[in-house]
Each structure stands twice: as C-alpha cells, then as structure tokens.
Design an enzyme around this catalytic site. Structure first.
Site, PDB file in Angstrom:
ATOM      1  CG  HIS A   1      -1.817   1.162   1.351  1.00 43.41           C
ATOM      2  ND1 HIS A   1      -3.158   1.108   1.063  1.00 43.41           N
ATOM      3  CD2 HIS A   1      -1.576   2.453   1.722  1.00 43.41           C
ATOM      4  CE1 HIS A   1      -3.700   2.297   1.252  1.00 43.41           C
ATOM      5  NE2 HIS A   1      -2.754   3.135   1.659  1.00 43.41           N
ATOM      6  CD  GLU A   2       1.513   3.607   3.651  1.00 44.18           C
ATOM      7  OE1 GLU A   2       1.665   4.665   3.008  1.00 44.18           O
ATOM      8  OE2 GLU A   2       0.472   3.356   4.297  1.00 44.18           O
TER       9      GLU A   2
ATOM     10  CG  HIS B   1       0.186   6.212  -0.767  1.00 50.44           C
ATOM     11  ND1 HIS B   1      -0.846   6.852  -1.400  1.00 50.44           N
ATOM     12  CD2 HIS B   1      -0.352   5.646   0.352  1.00 50.44           C
ATOM     13  CE1 HIS B   1      -1.973   6.685  -0.707  1.00 50.44           C
ATOM     14  NE2 HIS B   1      -1.695   5.949   0.354  1.00 50.44           N
TER      15      HIS B   1
ATOM     16  CG  HIS C   1       0.381   8.860  -7.010  1.00 54.79           C
ATOM     17  ND1 HIS C   1      -0.755   9.165  -6.299  1.00 54.79           N
ATOM     18  CD2 HIS C   1       0.222   9.455  -8.214  1.00 54.79           C
ATOM     19  CE1 HIS C   1      -1.559   9.894  -7.053  1.00 54.79           C
ATOM     20  NE2 HIS C   1      -0.990  10.087  -8.219  1.00 54.79           N
TER      21      HIS C   1
HETATM   22 ZN   LIG Z   1      -3.031   5.215   1.911  1.00 56.75          ZN
END
Ligand SMILES: [Zn+2]
Length: 677
Positions: free
Chosen positions: A468-469, A472, A475
């Site tokens: 998940h991290e 990010h 991104h």
């Molecule tokens: Zn998040």
C-alpha cells in the site's frame, strides 16, 4: 553562524543533509525562510508590470521553496524520529506557519492580481496543467471568502472561529467520555474467553489505579479484545452500550447541541460562499463532484450489497443460536460471534504465514513488481545521509538508466516514531527553468523487528501495508509534471488512495506471490491453499462490512448535503431516518452515533466518509483491467503510469481515470472481489 538548512546542501542528489542538521538550527531557519518567502510574495504584489500567468500564478507557485524544504524535513522528523526538543519547536513553529498562510490568503492586493489573471483565462492560451494551477490558486482564495464584501468577510471569520471552537469541544467531550468509563471486574470467572494478553493488560491497568481485579475501558486496546472474546454476554452489552453512548448523556459532556450547531454553521458558511450546502462546497474539489453523485453511488452499492449482507447476518444469527441459543443477535454479539465463526471457517493463523514473508523478500517483491510493470530499478545507495541507521536508501532508475528518484524506507518501530504506516516526501518532483527536478520519497512503517535468531517476518496484513505505502511511493516517484503543488500525490482526496490500494491486489495473486513469498528457511514457495484461504477470509462478512460503511457515508451526507439543519429537533431521530434501510441489528435507543462521530465532526472527513468505499471501487475496477490482460501486462501498466501515476493533480481525476480505463469506474469489480455478487 552557519545554518545548513538555509544553504545549498551540496549533497549527492541534493538530498537532505541529516547528519549536519542540529535541532537548534530549525527555529532560526524557519523564521528566516518565512521572512524570505514574504519578500518573494511582496515582489509579486509590488511589481509595476501587469499581472500575467508567469509573474503572478507561476511566481506564487515557486515562492517559499526554501520554507517548504525545511518544513518537510522538520515535520517528517517530528513523525519518524522525534524528541522533546523537536516537539517543542513544532509547537512554536505551527502558529508562525499558520499566520504566514493567513497572511497570504488574506492578502487583498495579491488576490486582485490573481483574479485579474483568472478573469482573462480564456484569452491566455494556457496548457491544461496551467489552467488547473490557475483554478487551484484562485479557489484557495475564493473558497476562503476573498470575493466577499467586507461585512460578509467579517461574518465568515466569525463562523470559522466558532466552528474551530465547537469542533475542538466536540473532540474534547468524546475524549473525556472515553476516559470516564471504567468497568472493573473482580470475579475471575467473568474474564472467561479473553486472551492472556488482554487479561494481563486489564490487571496492570487496575493496579496502576490502585485497584484490585481487572479494569476495562473504552480505549481500543482494552475495548476491542473484550467485545471480541469475552464470553459474558451481559458485560459485553454493558461496555458496548457505554461505547455507543459517548456524548449522549444529557450532561455537560453532551454533544447533541454541538452537532446541531456545527452542521448549521457549516451550512451557513457554504451559503455565504454561494454553495447550496456544505457538501456542495466540499465536493467541488473532489472526484465525486456533487452530493447527488455521492448519494447515487452509495445507494447503488447499497442495493447490490444488501442481499449479501442480509444473508451473512442470518448465517451469523444461526451460528449464535446453534452455539449458545441466542434468540436475537444484538450489537454486543456481532464482533464476538464473527470472530468465532471466522475461526471455525478459516483457522488462519498469522504464525503459519509469517515464515513466507521475510521483510527483505517482500521489499524485493515490491521492487520486482515495480520493475515488471514500470521498468523501475532499485539500487541500494550508501552515499546519502539518513536520520537513523535503520533507514534504507535506494537510487531509482528506469530501463534507460535515467535517474527517477531517491527512495527511503524506514521499517521498524522505535521510541520517537508515531504509530501506523505512511508515505511522505522530502522533495517533490517538478520542472523549473526547463530543468527536471526528481523527487525524494520515503515510506515509514512499524513492522516486527528482526531478533538475533530470527529475521523480520511480516504478517499478511503487514505485507499488504508495505505494498500500500509502496503504491503511494510510486505515485510520488513516477510523477512527471511541471508544478510541485500538482505533482505526485497532490490529488483530490477521494483519488489519492487509488495507486496505493491497487498495489495491494498483487499480494493476493499467485503469479506475484511466486516471485517473493518463499519460506525463509526452506525456500519453498507459499502453498496455494494458504493463498486461497487468505483470499476467502478477506471476503468474510464483507456484505455486513460494506453496509456499515455505506450507512456512515449516508449519515454524513444527510448531515451535510440536505436542507439547513436549523429546524432539526432530535439528533437521534434524524440519525435513525438517515440509517433507514442500512441497519441489520435492532436499534439501541440509549445509543447515538453522531454524538461521537469524530471523523465528520472533529476530523476532516465531513462530506468525505464515502471516499473509503469510493477508493475501493476505483482500485478494484482498475485492477480488473490489469487482470483482463494479465497482472503484469506492460500495455495496461504503461497506460496506468502515463495517465494516472505520472499526472498527479494536473487534471480532473475522472478525466485521467477514463483515459486510463476507457470508461468511468463501475462497482461490479469490487462487489465481485468482496464476494457479494
Ligand atoms: Zn493510503
């Protein structure tokens, strides 16, 4: 005196010079950088040139660069490696920064120039990104009342002041109510069912208050194990009702009136600024755009998820009846029997999975996935400074060997690091004077530390957290925009979890797991029946879970997206109306959700609660697209990179998403993944 924070760092890749910074440097650096930023703003305002996009909007965008750089180092340290000195500086600096922020938004001469550019925007031949930037800058003023006449500006300031006091009071009341309740157990038999750790903690808590027995409170680490495991139904009822009654006692800590005041003031504020409701005001800067869209989104999910939720509820009810002769399943039974049923169906033990998820393997797995999808290469780099020896540092390049980013990863808990996991940056990506500036991205987690005899082995939940991290982080790392405030994760709030959540999907796929989920001692790849079990258990009671999230989203919309709340008499009655059609358990008359709904009355989630489900719909729909052509399909990955990851907030997210996906997101993929259709 030398202050490294105010100079050029002269470090490799211009990375933050952690080892050369002394805590004493910060305050002086902040003050000086604010002064410098003010000079830059003054220069924009005081020029004799006519306002243009370049001399006003772009100049404002690139002002305060030094201050931003210092802020990001300082606040990142305050989260990941803090101490009393840093905390004290934070308290001193925060008011200075908000004062500086106010100085800008209330600067009428500056707004006049921005407005003049904004009013002539159709004649300026701006790129899409420039239009977005102009719009964003203009709105940061207009949404704070810059267009209002003086008397209305005064009114707005009054409302804002009241609102900040009321939301603060709301939170204080919830906290006081949480701390006030205590349930002391003196008969050991009443502890039956509870795990050893919870009993031990309750005993220590009682001792710390010089009491005998076992003390339970409404704090999550105390409350959650109790309602999950305690066999004593009456005591579960007692503590559940106490938790649902926060701010609803008709006493000095009651929040009913505060809820009505907050919602009425928010409505008034929105009207003053020309919006129909608070939700219209908030959603203008979200992907969902309007309350109508949010409501139809939630209602569509509701229709599709409800049959599954009712089925699950009936199963759970039957299970409780068979197990203990429970006739009517109540709120205080839900968590308890869910856990029991889950154990019966899956007996999935973290300890069984952990050997397949050695931290180093999982990190390399994330890197391999990023390589297969986006051609990224991660190489350890030892020549740059770090703020703690545990931090890992990488140089990221693409297949042409071009420099993409610096990546920091900080995995283990320690004193001075706050809980949870997050992604952050030390430097955004942007283009200035034709020069490409690449970003410095970091992820911070709190994973199990290695010991002398055992490496760090992650739970499955930690594995998905890491992905998940890392999503990010991608991104941030793949950003390719011109302006820093539109770069990377600087996107609308209901869009920002797409890149992170979509990455979690790879953790459930055989093809991806084979790349990294190997036993740390034997090298054996994780058995597929374990993977299947993980997948199945992930859909356990998803219908009920979905219905619950929808009910909170609809409650939020009812408070913020309807008529002025000024005529509402009863908070409880209003709430029950909003909940109609979403409740499975019988109503508990002495409970009220709104009076402790901190997300929307204290935190920043007002008119935003739907975004949890919204983001899930996006990530499931996006991953479905990958699955259609193979989860490592380069073409789909490139489309995702080109249209979403690299674009930041340069364009409306719905436009970006449709360019990637070919159509608007649909809820079917999520419903399928959650096992609801
Ligand atoms: Zn998040």
């Amino acid at each position: 005196m030398e202050n490294i924070l105010l100079k050029n760092y002269q470090t490799p890749y211009n990375t933050a010079p952690f080892s050369k910074i002394s805590n004493n440097d910060f305050l002086r650096a902040f003050k000086k950088a604010i002064e410098n930023a003010k000079i830059e703003i003054d220069a924009i305002v005081n020029t004799s040139e006519q306002p243009t996009f370049e001399n006003t909007i772009e100049a404002l965008e690139f002002s305060g660069e030094q201050l931003d750089r210092i802020s990001s180092i300082f606040f990142n340290l305050n989260s990941a490696e803090t101490n009393e000195i840093i905390q004290k500086i934070a308290q001193e600096v925060s008011p200075l920064l908000s004062e500086f922020g106010n100085d800008i938004t209330l600067n009428e001469a500056l707004f006049k120039r921005i407005k003049s550019v904004y009013d002539s925007k159709d004649t300026l031949n701006l790129t899409t990104e420039q239009q977005t930037l102009l719009d964003k800058k203009y709105k940061s003023f207009s949404r704070n009342g810059a267009n209002l006449p003086e008397d209305k500006k005064e009114k707005l300031r009054e409302i804002d002041k009241k609102l900040s006091q009321l939301t603060l009071k709301f939170g204080e009341n919830v906290l006081a109510e949480t701390n006030k309740f205590e349930m002391l157990i003196t008969d050991e038999a009443d502890l039956s069912g509870l795990p050893e750790g919870a009993i031990e903690a309750a005993k220590q808590l009682a001792e710390s208050k010089e009491k005998g027995g076992w003390l339970f409170t409404l704090d999550y680490p105390s409350y959650i194990p109790f309602v999950t495991y305690a066999n004593h139904r009456e005591l579960r009822k007692k503590i559940t009702i106490a938790a649902g009654k926060k701010g609803f006692h008709n006493d000095e800590l009651d929040n009913q009136n505060i809820v009505l005041q907050i919602t009425t003031l928010r409505h008034e504020r929105a009207n003053l600024l020309g919006y129909k409701t608070h939700a219209h005001f908030v959603l203008e800067e979200r992907m969902a755009k309007t309350p109508e869209k949010v409501k139809s989104f939630l209602n569509e999910l509701l229709v599709k998820a409800k049959p599954a939720a009712e089925r699950e509820f009936k199963n759970l009810q039957d299970f409780a009846k068979e197990s203990d002769g429970i006739q009517h399943l109540e709120k205080w039974d839900g968590t308890y029997y869910s856990e029991k049923l889950k154990q019966k169906l899956f007996s999935l033990d973290d300890e069984k999975l952990k050997p397949y998820f050695k931290l180093e393997n999982v990190i390399n797995g994330a890197f391999t996935v990023a390589n297969k999808l986006f051609n990224l290469r991660f190489e350890k780099i030892q020549t740059i400074d770090k703020y703690h020896e545990d931090v890992l540092t990488y140089k990221v390049t693409n297949s042409n060997g071009e420099f993409i980013a610096i990546f920091y990863a900080d995995f283990f808990p320690r004193k001075g690091k706050r809980n949870g996991a997050w992604m952050t940056s030390y430097k955004p990506q942007y283009m200035k004077n034709g020069q490409q500036e690449r970003p410095h991205i970091s992820i911070v987690c709190n994973f199990t530390k290695p010991t002398k005899s055992k490496p760090s082995l992650l739970t499955f939940n930690e594995v998905t957290t890491l992905f998940h991290e890392f999503g990010h982080a991608l991104h941030g790392m793949l950003a390719n925009t011109t302006y820093p405030s539109l770069s990377g994760t600087s996107v609308y709030w209901d869009f920002v979890e797409l890149p992170s959540q979509v990455m979690e999907n790879w953790c459930y796929e055989k093809e991806a797991l084979e790349l990294f989920a190997t036993h740390y001692e034997t090298g054996e790849v994780i058995p597929m029946d374990l993977v299947e079990k993980i997948k199945e258990s992930a859909t356990f009671l998803q219908g009920m879970q979905t219905l619950r999230q929808i009910s909170f989203g609809l409650l939020d919309m009812s408070w913020h997206g309807g008529e002025s709340p000024v005529a509402i008499k009863s908070v409880k009655e209003f709430e029950n109306n909003a909940f109609a059609g979403t409740q499975l358990y019988p109503d508990v008359p002495e409970n009220c959700m709104s009076t402790s709904f901190s997300h929307i009355f204290q935190g920043g989630y007002s008119s935003g609660y739907y975004s949890y489900k919204w983001a899930e719909v996006l990530d499931a729909d996006a991953f479905e697209y990958f699955k259609e052509s193979g989860i490592f399909n380069k073409e789909v990955a490139t489309k995702f990179k080109d249209n979403v990851l690299s674009q930041g907030g340069t364009e409306d997210p719905m436009v970006l998403y449709k360019r990637f996906r070919g159509q608007e997101p649909k809820p079917e993929a999520l419903l399928k993944r959650a096992g609801l259709i």
